[in-house]
Design an enzyme around this catalytic site. Structure first.
Site, PDB file in Angstrom:
ATOM      1  N   ARG A  20      -8.398  -4.235   4.846  1.00  0.00           N
ATOM      2  CA  ARG A  20      -9.769  -4.718   5.014  1.00  0.00           C
ATOM      3  C   ARG A  20      -9.811  -5.970   5.887  1.00  0.00           C
ATOM      4  NH1 ARG A  20     -10.613  -4.348  -0.751  1.00  0.00           N
ATOM      5  NH2 ARG A  20     -10.776  -2.093  -0.870  1.00  0.00           N
ATOM      6  N   VAL A  73      12.546   3.893  -2.176  1.00  0.00           N
ATOM      7  CA  VAL A  73      13.292   2.796  -1.570  1.00  0.00           C
ATOM      8  C   VAL A  73      14.562   2.594  -2.379  1.00  0.00           C
ATOM      9  CG1 VAL A  73      13.295   0.335  -1.034  1.00  0.00           C
ATOM     10  CG2 VAL A  73      11.270   1.735  -0.544  1.00  0.00           C
ATOM     11  N   ASP A  97       3.258  -4.294 -12.743  1.00  0.00           N
ATOM     12  CA  ASP A  97       4.116  -4.228 -13.922  1.00  0.00           C
ATOM     13  C   ASP A  97       5.537  -4.728 -13.678  1.00  0.00           C
ATOM     14  OD1 ASP A  97       1.892  -3.053 -14.966  1.00  0.00           O
ATOM     15  OD2 ASP A  97       2.809  -1.092 -15.351  1.00  0.00           O
ATOM     16  N   CYS A 104      -2.942   4.449 -17.632  1.00  0.00           N
ATOM     17  CA  CYS A 104      -3.575   4.155 -18.930  1.00  0.00           C
ATOM     18  C   CYS A 104      -4.469   5.300 -19.374  1.00  0.00           C
ATOM     19  CB  CYS A 104      -4.418   2.893 -18.867  1.00  0.00           C
ATOM     20  SG  CYS A 104      -4.136   1.860 -17.451  1.00  0.00           S
ATOM     21  N   ALA A 132      -1.331   1.054  -8.615  1.00  0.00           N
ATOM     22  CA  ALA A 132      -2.403   0.048  -8.604  1.00  0.00           C
ATOM     23  C   ALA A 132      -2.102  -1.183  -7.748  1.00  0.00           C
ATOM     24  CB  ALA A 132      -2.724  -0.369 -10.039  1.00  0.00           C
ATOM     25  N   GLU A 177       6.251   5.572  -1.674  1.00  0.00           N
ATOM     26  CA  GLU A 177       5.942   5.924  -3.074  1.00  0.00           C
ATOM     27  C   GLU A 177       6.819   7.100  -3.502  1.00  0.00           C
ATOM     28  OE1 GLU A 177       4.289   5.034  -5.799  1.00  0.00           O
ATOM     29  OE2 GLU A 177       4.673   6.979  -6.751  1.00  0.00           O
TER      30      GLU A 177
END
Lengths: 457, 457
Positions: free
Chosen positions: B23, B83, B288, B46, B12, B36
């Site tokens: 953008r 990473v 998080d 969730c 997220a 990732e």
């Protein structure tokens, strides 16, 4: 010697005031007399559509507190007794016993006016015919139910498309009626902007309700027995076995007007923040018969709503009972539903903002009530209006299914706190997939509003 | 020459930051590389309990945007790439391709750290046994579903009673399991005060979930095949065919710690209001893995929640892309459900208020979600905490059925705006019988809190 409090009107505002005053002062300090025209006290007029529709099975379920309960608290409650005059100079009211017809004067040290609102009933041919019903009082509700129970035909016409109108449309659908709604404006729910009202109309049409706007009712046609048989408008005629009027209400302030008390532009009593009638130390007023301050526009409005009436009553009772409380005003929140469609609004519509001289941006977004992947995630449309330059929130309107209606409370609190749409984008709202997308629809609208405000610097 | 933005973590916060930056700046101005570890991007962790429970049937429904969609927007997305080091002085990160094992350095002009949180997995005997599952990632969810699909026995033990724990209890009930929950605290939902947690426990017991508190897990017993067979606590042993761990999460900040970046008391990265890592002009962090400012207590907290991660990502992306945005902080709103029980909280618990040196009053009321006479009006308990003297709202906790959870938003906005409970009693909240009693439960709680504040002057 004890003071005497006289209360005119025994529904939400009047009885809340009487009860709260009694909590603060016992009978040795304060005598309380309440005059009420009907046979009922403290009932929920807002519940009548659900009683008619069958969701509520007993009339008495709508009565929050009975006359006997009030009397057991040393409140001298006179039912079926109508106040016919307020003598301000003499600090007394004249009341007529509707059973016996006798009239008498009662003096007061403190007076509470809680006369409520009266439904608008235009002087049309046939307006008093059998089968034509208002739904303002419990007796009205009972009369309508009796008609529905004894009418063969299943064609109902609802005149008016406000909250009562749409709620009655749902009630009649639930009772198996073929429902037609005729109303004056371009779209139903004129408390919403027309673009949002159009969503309500489309959804109602989807439920099988025939909705005709821009219609002026000119006559209620009757049959040979004097029963209503059709609603005639300036452009068409709609056969009807029963007609329900939901045209709106006006403050019931004839007594107050005759007594020379101050009324506002909508005919409601004007009070100070303690709900004391302006210029009158010992007279208070609350509920559907007063005008209230709109905190967003800074102007007085008339809003007939049980939740305000209850608050007014509490505040008046506290002040009458020697305490202290004030009513700061409203932001104009209202919520309603037609079958599974939820409709809510708070703050100003475009039209209101314009009338208040405000420049604004208006944005509309579609989102869902739950995370998109969660079962029963339903579409929700949120319109948001924000002031140009400052970005201050001015109003929100929401139309959707389950979870749409009460979301308006987020905006109601934000309006009260004068938040900007920029501040709203950061609101820490409850998130979990069954309750909201990761961006709550209100936040999505706020983000779009922020962009619109920036573009219109 | 264009700048290069490197993002560590493609869920997220990371992907929102990358998308928002894209953008604002196209590829000729800003190259974007995202590392990732997993095979997925932008997914809703969730949502995993609802996928496991069967409400969501497809894993891919939980993926908001796929790697292909991100790549089509000129984002250089390297999946299955971890990473392993941040070289702050050299403005570069070292990453390992998890398939090939090869490592390489990538330089950055701007860095975003969005490494998320790691589930707590205490080093207990048997913790890695077959049949023991966490539910942090989509792979975790798939592994659990595979186990459930292939396990004969129907005894599930959930360890931990936070949001994930109770949501997983519901999921397992839906899959026909006999569910036992063991947890450390006196009551489930330690994010609530124990008196409110007790309501959750009682309701869960009513759903057939066996709940055992004050229990310290000491071992996960295994059978001869190495599969989990029981959860052993300091006081009892619970047979288990499957075990789900929902003990909580910690910020995943090992990389940041090794790089000497500033961490707070909960191990989360510390940022300024623009989400820039403190003391580092060209490094941002969100989601998080960061600590956030609690606007009620004025202290940093760690809250792992998708809605915050998405907001952080947007804000970081705006700043990285040359715009300007800030994250003012949170008030600690959270909502969840177990079957038809809704549980919500915002602001401070009694314990938090005490830890912040605040003196307060706490009141609890019971009311209903709709007018009492309306069908399905369900009981709702609202606890409200307000500061002594000032009456400022400090926190609200709600437990009830439909309509309870999102009511917490009223309090979330009120906390953000620093309203007092006195001000809250006058809030103009949506009222109609299907949506609320004439006094909304939150208003009833506010009225009781006002009285309590006055009594404790």
């Amino acid at each position: 010697m004890s003071d005497r409090l006289v209360v005119i009107g025994g529904d939400a505002a009047g009885m809340s005031a009487a009860s709260q005053a009694r909590r603060l002062k016992d009978a040795s300090e304060l005598a309380i007399v309440v005059f009420e025209r009907s046979r009922f006290t403290s009932y929920s007029a807002c519940g009548i559509p659900y009683w008619v529709g069958g969701d509520v099975t007993e009339r008495d379920a709508l009565i929050a507190r009975t006359p006997a309960e009030h009397r057991s608290r040393d409140i001298d409650l006179r039912l079926r007794t109508e106040v016919t005059e307020i003598d301000v100079a003499g600090s007394r009211v004249r009341a007529r016993d509707l059973e016996s017809g006798t009239e008498s004067w009662t003096g007061y040290d403190k007076l509470v006016i809680a006369t409520g609102a009266r439904p608008i009933r235009p002087p049309l041919p046939g307006i008093d015919a059998a089968g034509v019903h208002g739904v303002q009082t419990l007796d009205d509700g009972q009369a309508l139910i009796d008609t529905l129970d004894h009418t063969e035909g299943k064609r109902a016409v609802v005149v008016g498309a406000g909250y009562i109108g749409v709620e009655m449309a749902e009630a009649l659908i639930q009772r198996g009626y073929d429902v037609t709604m005729v109303h004056r404006g371009p779209q139903p729910m004129s408390t919403m902007d027309p673009d949002m009202g159009a969503l309500v109309r489309d959804a109602m049409c989807g439920m099988g309700i025939k909705v005709f706007g821009n219609a002026e009712v000119t006559e209620l046609r009757t049959d040979e027995q004097g029963r209503v048989s059709a609603v005639v408008t300036d452009s068409a005629e709609y056969p009807a076995d029963v007609v329900v009027l939901g045209i709106g209400v006006r403050p019931d302030t004839e007594l107050a007007r005759a007594a020379g008390l101050p009324l506002g532009e909508y005919g409601g009593l004007l009070t100070d923040l303690a709900m004391r009638v302006r210029g009158h130390e010992n007279i208070w007023a609350g509920g559907d018969c007063v005008e209230v301050l709109d905190l967003v526009s800074g102007r007085e409005r008339h809003i007939a709503l049980g939740t305000h009436a209850n608050k007014h009553g509490q505040i008046i009772g506290a002040n009458v009972g020697g305490g202290y409380a004030t009513f700061p005003g409203v932001v104009g929140t209202a919520v309603s539903k037609v079958c599974d469609l939820e409709v809510a609004r708070t703050g100003l519509r475009e039209k209101d903002a314009r009338a208040s001289g405000l420049q604004f941006v208006a944005v509309t977004i579609e989102s869902t009530s739950r995370a998109g992947y969660y079962p029963d995630a339903a579409t929700m449309t949120v319109k948001m209006i924000a002031e140009r330059h400052t970005g201050r929130l001015l109003g929100v309107q929401i139309v959707g299914r389950e979870g749409a209606g009460k979301r308006v409370d987020i905006a109601a609190v934000a309006l009260t706190a004068h938040l900007t749409v920029d501040q709203m984008t950061a609101l820490d709202l409850g998130y979990a997939p069954p309750f909201s997308p990761v961006w709550d629809p209100v936040l999505v609208a706020a983000r779009k509003a922020v962009t619109a405000v920036r573009e219109r610097r």
